[in-house]
Scaffold this motif. Structure first.
Motif, PDB file in Angstrom:
ATOM      1  N   THR A   8       0.829  -1.205   0.000  1.00 55.59           N
ATOM      2  CA  THR A   8       0.000   0.000   0.000  1.00 55.59           C
ATOM      3  C   THR A   8       0.862   1.253   0.000  1.00 55.59           C
ATOM      4  O   THR A   8       0.625   2.178  -0.780  1.00 55.59           O
ATOM      5  CB  THR A   8      -0.917   0.003   1.236  1.00 55.59           C
ATOM      6  N   TYR A 102      -8.469   1.644   0.104  1.00 56.08           N
ATOM      7  CA  TYR A 102      -8.252   0.750   1.232  1.00 56.08           C
ATOM      8  C   TYR A 102      -9.390   0.974   2.214  1.00 56.08           C
ATOM      9  O   TYR A 102      -9.733   2.120   2.527  1.00 56.08           O
ATOM     10  CB  TYR A 102      -6.915   1.031   1.939  1.00 56.08           C
ATOM     11  N   PHE A 117      -8.437  -4.101  -0.059  1.00 56.13           N
ATOM     12  CA  PHE A 117      -7.586  -3.323  -0.945  1.00 56.13           C
ATOM     13  C   PHE A 117      -8.186  -3.447  -2.332  1.00 56.13           C
ATOM     14  O   PHE A 117      -8.542  -4.546  -2.760  1.00 56.13           O
ATOM     15  CB  PHE A 117      -6.149  -3.874  -0.974  1.00 56.13           C
TER      16      PHE A 117
END
Length: 123
Positions: A8, A102, A117
């Protein structure tokens, strides 16, 4: 889990515009509180729901959208007085209507917190 967090961070770093103005800012998009009386199709009472929705943008070097949704229910599930569903999300625009998303989900409807995600296409 650590691998997902690292992925991420890398995606945000790669797709975020150059962080030239190291400023902080906040923009309110939508903050709402709703209260519902729930019924079935025969209009028999099925409890009450308090819903809170907050969608805002935050600038920490670059703009992110922060979203919070919470449903708090009383007497909507048979045999349960109270249940809830909370979703907190961060959205980063990648290109035009395409964003990275997210979300973290907590609630009495799930056995354990869930991380989501994904990508979002805004039409």
């Amino acid at each position: 889990m650590l691998r997902n967090i690292l992925l991420t961070v890398i995606v945000f770093a790669l797709f975020a515009p150059q962080i030239s103005a190291r400023t902080f800012d906040f923009m309110k998009l939508s903050d709402e509180i709703s209260f519902y009386a729930n019924t079935n199709d025969d209009f028999d009472t099925k409890g009450r729901t308090l819903q809170i929705v907050a969608i805002n943008q935050v600038k920490i070097g670059t703009w992110f959208q922060v979203e919070f949704t919470g449903d708090f229910n009383w007497e909507t599930t048979i045999g349960v007085n109270y249940d809830y569903y909370i979703e907190v999300g961060v959205v980063k625009k990648i290109w035009k209507g395409l964003s990275f998303n997210y979300q973290r989900i907590h609630g009495s409807f799930v056995d354990e917190p869930i991380n989501q995600f994904g990508v979002r296409l805004s039409l």
